[in-house]
Design an enzyme around this catalytic site. Structure first.
Site, PDB file in Angstrom:
ATOM      1  CE  LYS A  22      -1.726   1.520   4.175  1.00 24.34           C
ATOM      2  NZ  LYS A  22      -1.467   2.711   4.537  1.00 24.34           N
ATOM      3  CG  ASN A  23       2.533   2.430   3.567  1.00 26.46           C
ATOM      4  OD1 ASN A  23       1.268   2.781   3.257  1.00 26.46           O
ATOM      5  ND2 ASN A  23       2.742   2.369   4.703  1.00 26.46           N
ATOM      6  NE  ARG A  92       0.754  11.953   7.178  1.00 25.84           N
ATOM      7  CZ  ARG A  92       1.131  13.091   7.505  1.00 25.84           C
ATOM      8  NH1 ARG A  92       0.287  14.068   8.178  1.00 25.84           N
ATOM      9  NH2 ARG A  92       2.539  13.440   7.612  1.00 25.84           N
ATOM     10  CB  CYS A 116      -4.882   9.706  11.861  1.00 22.73           C
ATOM     11  SG  CYS A 116      -3.386   9.217  12.080  1.00 22.73           S
ATOM     12  NE  ARG A 121       0.456  10.239  10.282  1.00 25.69           N
ATOM     13  CZ  ARG A 121       0.040   9.365   9.553  1.00 25.69           C
ATOM     14  NH1 ARG A 121      -1.026   8.766   9.674  1.00 25.69           N
ATOM     15  NH2 ARG A 121       1.011   8.821   8.525  1.00 25.69           N
ATOM     16  N   PRO A 122       2.233  16.383  11.376  1.00 26.57           N
ATOM     17  CG  PRO A 122       4.024  17.748  12.264  1.00 26.57           C
ATOM     18  CD  PRO A 122       3.239  16.318  12.449  1.00 26.57           C
ATOM     19  CB  ILE A 123       2.538  18.498   5.739  1.00 21.73           C
ATOM     20  CG1 ILE A 123       1.639  19.614   6.107  1.00 21.73           C
ATOM     21  CG2 ILE A 123       1.551  17.198   5.872  1.00 21.73           C
ATOM     22  CD1 ILE A 123       0.666  19.883   4.640  1.00 21.73           C
ATOM     23  CG  ASP A 124       7.091  20.576  10.042  1.00 24.93           C
ATOM     24  OD1 ASP A 124       6.546  19.352   9.967  1.00 24.93           O
ATOM     25  OD2 ASP A 124       8.226  20.856  10.737  1.00 24.93           O
ATOM     26  CG  LEU A 125       9.815  17.919   8.278  1.00 28.73           C
ATOM     27  CD1 LEU A 125      10.332  16.365   8.786  1.00 28.73           C
ATOM     28  CD2 LEU A 125      11.103  18.909   8.556  1.00 28.73           C
ATOM     29  CG  ASP A 305       3.631   1.283   9.622  1.00 27.63           C
ATOM     30  OD1 ASP A 305       3.775   1.500   8.401  1.00 27.63           O
ATOM     31  OD2 ASP A 305       3.366   2.305  10.490  1.00 27.63           O
ATOM     32  CB  VAL A 327       7.958   6.471  14.607  1.00 25.82           C
ATOM     33  CG1 VAL A 327       7.680   7.579  13.447  1.00 25.82           C
ATOM     34  CG2 VAL A 327       9.298   5.710  14.354  1.00 25.82           C
ATOM     35  NE  ARG A 397      -7.120   4.523   6.197  1.00 25.79           N
ATOM     36  CZ  ARG A 397      -6.385   5.458   6.638  1.00 25.79           C
ATOM     37  NH1 ARG A 397      -6.765   5.718   7.702  1.00 25.79           N
ATOM     38  NH2 ARG A 397      -5.405   6.173   5.769  1.00 25.79           N
TER      39      ARG A 397
HETATM   40  C1  EPZ Z   1       4.361   6.788   6.331  1.00 25.67           C
HETATM   41  O1  EPZ Z   1       3.800   7.828   6.980  1.00 25.67           O
HETATM   42  C2  EPZ Z   1       3.459   5.843   6.129  1.00 25.67           C
HETATM   43  N1  EPZ Z   1       2.391   5.799   5.436  1.00 25.67           N
HETATM   44  C3  EPZ Z   1       2.866   5.113   7.514  1.00 25.67           C
HETATM   45  O2  EPZ Z   1       2.297   4.096   7.566  1.00 25.67           O
HETATM   46  C4  EPZ Z   1       4.379   4.755   8.319  1.00 25.67           C
HETATM   47  O3  EPZ Z   1       3.952   4.816   9.744  1.00 25.67           O
HETATM   48  C5  EPZ Z   1       5.446   6.096   8.601  1.00 25.67           C
HETATM   49  O4  EPZ Z   1       5.595   6.414   7.066  1.00 25.67           O
HETATM   50  C6  EPZ Z   1       6.633   5.936   9.144  1.00 25.67           C
HETATM   51  O5  EPZ Z   1       7.281   4.824   8.750  1.00 25.67           O
HETATM   52  C7  EPZ Z   1       2.475   5.985   4.101  1.00 25.67           C
HETATM   53  O6  EPZ Z   1       3.613   5.573   3.596  1.00 25.67           O
HETATM   54  C8  EPZ Z   1       1.340   6.300   3.136  1.00 25.67           C
HETATM   55  P1  EPZ Z   1       6.447  10.177   8.270  1.00 25.67           P
HETATM   56  P2  EPZ Z   1       4.346   9.381   6.788  1.00 25.67           P
HETATM   57  O7  EPZ Z   1       6.308  11.565   7.573  1.00 25.67           O
HETATM   58  O8  EPZ Z   1       5.118   9.821   5.495  1.00 25.67           O
HETATM   59  C9  EPZ Z   1       6.862  13.521  11.672  1.00 25.67           C
HETATM   60  C10 EPZ Z   1       0.407   2.594   7.956  1.00 25.67           C
HETATM   61  O9  EPZ Z   1      -0.123   2.159   8.956  1.00 25.67           O
HETATM   62  N2  EPZ Z   1       6.827  14.550  10.619  1.00 25.67           N
HETATM   63  O10 EPZ Z   1       7.816   9.619   8.148  1.00 25.67           O
HETATM   64  O11 EPZ Z   1       2.950  10.211   7.198  1.00 25.67           O
HETATM   65  C11 EPZ Z   1       5.458  12.572  11.833  1.00 25.67           C
HETATM   66  O12 EPZ Z   1       4.548  13.365  12.751  1.00 25.67           O
HETATM   67  C12 EPZ Z   1       0.947   4.140   8.060  1.00 25.67           C
HETATM   68  O13 EPZ Z   1       0.577   2.128   6.753  1.00 25.67           O
HETATM   69  C13 EPZ Z   1       6.929  15.744  10.841  1.00 25.67           C
HETATM   70  O14 EPZ Z   1       7.006  16.189  12.082  1.00 25.67           O
HETATM   71  O15 EPZ Z   1       5.139   9.129   8.177  1.00 25.67           O
HETATM   72  C14 EPZ Z   1       5.924  11.587  12.552  1.00 25.67           C
HETATM   73  O16 EPZ Z   1       6.250  11.791  13.816  1.00 25.67           O
HETATM   74  C15 EPZ Z   1       0.597   4.713   9.282  1.00 25.67           C
HETATM   75  N3  EPZ Z   1       6.866  16.793   9.841  1.00 25.67           N
HETATM   76  C16 EPZ Z   1       7.250  11.219  11.869  1.00 25.67           C
HETATM   77  O17 EPZ Z   1       7.663  12.571  11.166  1.00 25.67           O
HETATM   78  C17 EPZ Z   1       6.364  16.440   8.659  1.00 25.67           C
HETATM   79  O18 EPZ Z   1       6.520  17.384   7.726  1.00 25.67           O
HETATM   80  C18 EPZ Z   1       7.412  10.336  10.750  1.00 25.67           C
HETATM   81  O19 EPZ Z   1       6.501  10.539   9.799  1.00 25.67           O
HETATM   82  C19 EPZ Z   1       6.369  15.008   8.189  1.00 25.67           C
HETATM   83  C20 EPZ Z   1       6.598  13.934   9.405  1.00 25.67           C
END
Ligand code: EPZ
Length: 418
Positions: A22-23, A92, A116, A121-125, A305, A327, A397
């Site tokens: 999926k991912n 998301r 969620c 889960r911000p998107i600042d980066l 996960d 994480v 999902r």
């Molecule tokens: C991906 O989510 C996966 N989803 C998640 O799987 C997985 O748990 C996660 O990566 C970590 O491996 C998909 O690929 C669709 P991150 P993502 O950005 O990209 C923080 C599942 O169950 N962060 O690596 O959203 C964030 O809050 C799902 O299949 C910021 O602070 O994860 C988190 O604490 C759940 N700012 C950490 O980084 C940002 O701009 C890792 O998040 C982005 C992220």
């Protein structure tokens, strides 16, 4: 609403094929927007999140058709770069469309993705990277508007090796003017799969899967055909299903290279795992041994996960195990539900101390998110009696037809519709 009824105590036996990841499929479907023509993606699982991504692409005007496990996407007719709010709220991962739409069409509007139940889960980066590449970014009324005539290559360092941010920036940089360096990039296999698809389209990406990725922008990308890698989280979940039921199963379409630490930790509990090319055979032991310490981390560390599914297994292991979730800040919601099934778990901040018990007892429990739901199904497979897991939609999902897959291995699990 739908729920699962699971009669525990059946050792799982037999063989199943693991579906595509999926991912990996989600960012690859988003990346197909970058091509001038129709791309075809194979082994795309039929999951709710994938259906939402298809709906979003159609709402923008793309021609999207599914033939069995393959999805074709032709972005030629795209007439809008505004992702519908109601679809953004459902998933998301729609945020993955920012990079490709901005790079291809010069603009994109998304709504701020809801957090969620596993954290804010911000998107600042994501935004910081796009801004570094020259995007104008405005936020108002819950929407984010990005504009750029042509993105330009930049040196970007990610404070956190975010999977989504790395993927968004990879897609944006592929069509930018100049070279982009992404430092402290996520190294997950899904990043490598996306980069392989982009390079098939004519992108020039080097270093995917390592901490620093270089992207030399090109003027245009062509459509490509690609088969998605196997889902390592589904694989890990099925390995736990065999272990927790003291069964013996055979998994096809597995990439063991993506599961190094998971296999190491499973073997620590006494489970036997054999690998032969893309086949994995797992045989449980009579009495599972507790694991001193599991700490979730970014790849290649222990995947967050699989934290909840592993916790279910450790509730019946011999001894006390410790799991730290580093994480996400709120990813221990399954603990209270597992306690209802007789598990002995104490939580201190983001660390769980699991004291193994001889057996779990069936209860009515609630799935709060995708992987927590999977953990409760796993616990139900081992519990004495019939467990009801509410909110089946969370589990749908990420796991394609989970009751059929587990049922084919001998589990007594049925889906109940209101
Ligand atoms: C991906 O989510 C996966 N989803 C998640 O799987 C997985 O748990 C996660 O990566 C970590 O491996 C998909 O690929 C669709 P991150 P993502 O950005 O990209 C923080 C599942 O169950 N962060 O690596 O959203 C964030 O809050 C799902 O299949 C910021 O602070 O994860 C988190 O604490 C759940 N700012 C950490 O980084 C940002 O701009 C890792 O998040 C982005 C992220």
């Amino acid at each position: 609403m739908e729920r699962f009824a699971i009669e525990g105590g059946q050792p799982l036996t037999g063989s199943v094929r693991v579906h595509g990841a999926k991912n990996a499929a989600l960012p690859i479907l988003a990346a197909s927007v970058l091509a001038k023509g129709e791309s075809v993606i194979h082994d795309v699982p039929d999951l709710q999140d994938i259906q939402v991504m298809e709906s979003i692409l159609r709402s923008l005007g793309a021609r999207v058709t599914r033939q069995g496990p393959s999805i074709s996407v032709d972005p030629t007719p795209i007439h809008s770069t505004e992702v519908p709010d109601e679809l953004m709220r459902q998933m998301r991962s729609s945020i993955f469309l920012m990079g490709p739409l901005l790079a291809r069409f010069g603009s994109v509007r998304v709504s701020k993705p809801g957090g969620c139940t596993i954290g804010t889960r911000p998107i600042d980066l994501h935004l910081k990277g796009l801004k570094a590449m020259g995007s104008q970014i405005d936020e108002s009324h819950g929407f984010i508007f990005c504009r750029a005539n042509r993105l330009k290559g930049a040196s970007i360092y990610l404070d956190i090796p975010s999977v989504g941010a790395t993927e968004n920036l990879l897609m944006a940089a592929s069509l930018a003017d100049g070279t982009t360096m992404i430092g402290n990039a996520a190294r997950e296999p899904e990043i490598v799969d996306l980069a392989n698809f982009l390079n098939k389209m004519g992108a020039k990406i080097k270093g995917a899967g390592e901490a620093t990725i270089y992207v030399e922008g090109v003027p245009e990308l062509m459509p490509a055909e690609h088969t998605v890698i196997p889902d390592r989280i589904v694989t890990g979940t099925l390995l736990v299903a065999a272990a927790i039921t003291k069964g013996r199963i055979r998994l096809e379409n597995v990439n063991a290279d993506h599961l190094g630490v998971v296999m190491t930790k499973l073997r620590e509990t006494g489970v036997e795992i054999e690998v032969e090319r893309d086949i994995m055979t797992v045989k449980s032991s009579n009495r599972l041994t507790a694991i001193d310490r599991i700490q979730t981390s970014y790849y290649p560390g222990f995947p967050t996960d699989l934290q909840a599914p592993f916790m279910s297994l450790l509730t019946i292991a011999n001894g006390t195990s410790v799991i730290s979730e580093t994480v996400f800040e709120e990813r221990l919601k399954h603990v209270s539900e597992l306690r209802r099934m007789g598990a002995r778990i104490k939580v201190d901040l983001r660390t769980a101390f699991i004291e193994g018990v001889p057996e779990l007892t069936a209860a009515n429990v609630e799935a709060t998110d995708l992987r927590a739901g999977a953990a409760l199904v796993l616990a139900g497979l081992a519990a004495n009696g019939t467990t009801i897991v509410e909110n089946a939609h969370h589990i749908d999902r990420g796991y394609e037809r989970i009751e059929q897959v587990l049922g084919s291995l001998g589990a007594r699990i049925t889906r109940i519709r209101d």
